[in-house]
Design a protein around this motif. Structure first.
Motif, PDB file in Angstrom:
ATOM      1  N   HIS A 159       0.925  -0.973   0.076  1.00  0.00           N
ATOM      2  CA  HIS A 159      -0.081   0.128   0.050  1.00  0.00           C
ATOM      3  C   HIS A 159       0.909   1.209  -0.022  1.00  0.00           C
ATOM      4  O   HIS A 159       1.808   1.475   0.873  1.00  0.00           O
ATOM      5  CB  HIS A 159      -0.764   0.008   1.272  1.00  0.00           C
ATOM      6  CG  HIS A 159      -1.763   1.337   1.299  1.00  0.00           C
ATOM      7  ND1 HIS A 159      -2.818   1.776   0.575  1.00  0.00           N
ATOM      8  CD2 HIS A 159      -1.504   2.319   2.348  1.00  0.00           C
ATOM      9  CE1 HIS A 159      -3.364   2.657   1.032  1.00  0.00           C
ATOM     10  NE2 HIS A 159      -2.591   3.071   1.748  1.00  0.00           N
TER      11      HIS A 159
ATOM     12  N   VAL B  98      -6.200   0.032   6.285  1.00  0.00           N
ATOM     13  CA  VAL B  98      -6.352  -0.160   4.862  1.00  0.00           C
ATOM     14  C   VAL B  98      -5.757  -1.728   4.617  1.00  0.00           C
ATOM     15  O   VAL B  98      -5.885  -2.223   3.359  1.00  0.00           O
ATOM     16  CB  VAL B  98      -5.282   0.601   3.964  1.00  0.00           C
ATOM     17  CG1 VAL B  98      -5.837   2.311   3.971  1.00  0.00           C
ATOM     18  CG2 VAL B  98      -3.984   0.935   4.510  1.00  0.00           C
ATOM     19  N   GLN B  99      -5.331  -2.170   5.563  1.00  0.00           N
ATOM     20  CA  GLN B  99      -4.745  -3.552   5.453  1.00  0.00           C
ATOM     21  C   GLN B  99      -4.544  -4.320   6.636  1.00  0.00           C
ATOM     22  O   GLN B  99      -4.116  -3.671   7.742  1.00  0.00           O
ATOM     23  CB  GLN B  99      -3.279  -3.430   4.675  1.00  0.00           C
ATOM     24  CG  GLN B  99      -2.648  -4.709   4.335  1.00  0.00           C
ATOM     25  CD  GLN B  99      -1.292  -4.625   3.426  1.00  0.00           C
ATOM     26  OE1 GLN B  99      -0.301  -4.459   3.949  1.00  0.00           O
ATOM     27  NE2 GLN B  99      -1.501  -4.295   2.065  1.00  0.00           N
TER      28      GLN B  99
END
Length: 218
Positions: free
Chosen positions: A121, A212-213
């Motif tokens: 990312h 996000v992850q």
């Protein structure tokens, strides 16, 4: 990772191979191959190269490329990687008490002993990792982020209802990991574990960043 998946899927169609046949060739389970191709798990580099070899792509090699985040920001070709390169960016591991205090000044020069983890990312801001504690985000069904997982937090992503977020609330001295939800026009911080209560998100609360992850740390 996305480009590796796209290439593998394309070759499977070209060769008219099933995931089961690919699994046999690389000595993995069909379920494992499915997890890789649906981004639920990420294979290690030797396995990724073994898959390419099994598909007749011996001329390609997956290589991990770690860029300094600030240098990457000036890289005009950041999205122009070829199939044989997996790009990764490193971000510091923070703790729940200090979450959100990673800033641009710190990015310019981390203290000795700072621990980093890598991700594919690309964050333009001061992203950071946290390790999940407790079981408030462990769900018996659907999405679940259990204790021990590493989560990547990007402060530059706009928080929207439905997204997992890291927030500060007046009830806790440490940051809180919850899902931002909206009910009848009111925002709440909602746990995935139904045994925990939801938290009213009012003017006393603030969002540090969006998750996000999530990866498992062994």
């Amino acid at each position: 990772m996305d480009k590796w998946i796209a290439l593998v899927r394309t070759k499977l169609r070209e060769l008219k191979l099933t995931q089961e046949k690919l699994a046999e060739r690389v000595g993995a389970s069909q379920g494992g191959v499915g997890h890789w191709l649906n981004k639920r798990r990420q294979p290690d580099l030797p396995t990724m190269n073994k898959v390419l070899h099994a598909l007749g792509l011996e001329h390609l090699e997956v290589a991990l490329v770690i860029r300094e985040r600030n240098a990457a920001a000036n890289d005009a070709d950041i999205d122009d990687c070829t199939y044989d390169i997996t790009s990764a960016f490193r971000y510091p591991v923070s703790d729940w008490a200090m979450a959100g205090q990673v800033n641009e000044r710190m990015l310019a020069g981390y203290e000795t002993g700072t621990v980093f983890e890598v991700s594919d990312h690309y964050a333009k801001g001061a992203a950071f990792w946290l390790q999940v504690t407790g079981d408030a985000m462990t769900s018996p069904v659907g999405a679940s982020v259990p204790q021990g997982m590493m989560i990547l937090v990007d402060p530059d992503i706009e928080p929207e209802p439905g997204k997992m977020v890291i927030a500060r609330t007046p009830e806790s001295a440490e940051a809180t990991f919850r899902q931002l939800s909206e009910e009848s026009g009111q925002l709440y911080l909602k746990p995935l574990n139904p045994t925990y209560p939801k938290i009213l998100f009012d003017e006393r609360c603030s969002i540090i960043g969006v998750v996000v992850q999530a990866t498992t740390k062994f």
